[in-house]
Scaffold this motif. Structure first.
Motif, PDB file in Angstrom:
ATOM      1  N   LEU A 254      39.195  39.048  42.743  1.00  0.00           N
ATOM      2  CA  LEU A 254      39.856  38.198  41.748  1.00  0.00           C
ATOM      3  C   LEU A 254      39.943  36.752  42.243  1.00  0.00           C
ATOM      4  N   ASP A 259      36.258  38.962  36.901  1.00  0.00           N
ATOM      5  CA  ASP A 259      37.158  39.170  35.770  1.00  0.00           C
ATOM      6  C   ASP A 259      37.878  40.505  35.915  1.00  0.00           C
ATOM      7  N   LEU A 260      39.040  40.591  35.288  1.00  0.00           N
ATOM      8  CA  LEU A 260      39.928  41.735  35.444  1.00  0.00           C
ATOM      9  C   LEU A 260      39.282  43.043  34.993  1.00  0.00           C
ATOM     10  N   THR A 279      46.842  41.011  40.304  1.00  0.00           N
ATOM     11  CA  THR A 279      46.790  39.589  39.971  1.00  0.00           C
ATOM     12  C   THR A 279      47.921  38.829  40.643  1.00  0.00           C
ATOM     13  N   SER A 282      46.923  37.195  43.740  1.00  0.00           N
ATOM     14  CA  SER A 282      45.997  36.073  43.603  1.00  0.00           C
ATOM     15  C   SER A 282      46.696  34.776  43.218  1.00  0.00           C
TER      16      SER A 282
END
Length: 299
Positions: A254, A259-260, A279, A282
């Motif tokens: 990430l 991308d997720l 996330t 990050s």
């Protein structure tokens, strides 16, 4: 053991195909609740229990100092048990149908930094030592694929496709996914296999890809101790486990712009919600990008 509990355990093993340690955890939680009913002289049998009785049990657990996280896990086991009884038409509704999980503090796991990962990869490996090669392969596999510890242990030789540079992983609920394998990982697999052949081991398709020192199936505790030992040399983080390596894999992807949805597929998550926890890790990278890019911050 109660007949219904025996049937529940058999269902988890044979139909749901849960891992043995998971089945034991479910079984113990239900047995724990049954023991409470017996010790409390409750007239209710397991199949007749009402929610007020379960609430009394929850209060009892809280009074014993058991964490909300552990209580929620026990309740989840009970929910699964009563869902099974409904499936078998023993009961019509679950006594836990209206239950809401206890609140638990959200813990954000701290992944290994890219520098810490590089430090471990910089360790000199004596390539003539099969154990040292095997250890490096385990670290490489966990970090470069993001697979779970249990998935690593279950890998078969037939799951690795050197020509396609992929490996097939059997995840939770027997869900398969194909993962790309980096050249460095392919190198260590090849070197490890050469060592096994020199030890007289035949590389058979249905045998485990990675073996213990005694050339048997790896254990969960062995893989945990190995990761903890290696990373204790480079990291002061409290938790140093195979799952932190999986966390690091997702976080670093990430951070580098993945991308997720792609990370979700690589991790084998069934929903984005499970992937979104990574996330949080990050945010530091996002802050750096924000500081460098936002016009108001440019001096």
């Amino acid at each position: 053991m109660n007949t219904f509990i025996q049937a529940f355990v058999a269902y988890l093993e044979k139909e749901k195909k849960y891992a043995s340690h998971t089945v034991v955890a479910y079984q113990n939680d239900v047995l724990f609740f049954e023991r409470f009913l017996n010790e409390a002289d409750a007239s209710d049998e397991l199949v007749e229990v009402t929610y007020p009785i379960i609430r009394t049990w929850i209060v009892h657990l809280v009074d014993q100092g058991i964490s909300n996280l552990s209580i929620n896990r026990k309740i989840a086991s009970l929910k699964a048990f009563y869902k099974f009884l409904i499936k078998c038409k023993v009961i019509q509704t679950s006594p836990l149908v209206a239950h809401k999980a206890l609140k638990t503090p959200k813990k954000i796991q701290v992944p290994f930094s890219e520098k810490e990962m590089q430090s471990v990869q910089d360790f000199e490996v004596i390539e003539s030592d099969i154990s040292a090669v095997r250890d490096r392969l385990i670290i490489e596999m966990l970090y470069t694929t993001g697979m779970r510890k249990s998935e690593l242990i279950m890998l078969k030789n037939s799951d690795f496709d050197a020509e396609q540079k992929t490996i097939k992983v059997l995840g939770k609920r027997n869900k398969e996914r194909i993962l790309p394998v980096l050249p460095s990982t392919i190198y260590w697999i090849g070197l490890y296999r050469n060592h096994l052949k020199n030890c007289g081991v035949v590389i058979e398709a249905d045998k485990q890809l990675i073996l213990s020192n005694s050339l048997n199936k790896l254990s969960q505790s062995f893989v945990y101790r190995l990761i903890n030992s290696y990373f204790s040399n480079v990291s002061e983080k409290v938790k140093k486990s195979p799952h932190v390596l999986r966390h690091s894999f997702a976080t670093h992807l990430l951070d580098q712009g993945a991308d997720l949805n792609s990370v979700k597929e690589l991790l084998g998550h069934s929903s984005l919600a499970a992937t979104q926890i990574y996330t949080h890790s990050s945010l530091s990278e996002l802050k750096n990008v924000y500081k460098k890019a936002h016009p108001r911050n440019i001096k």
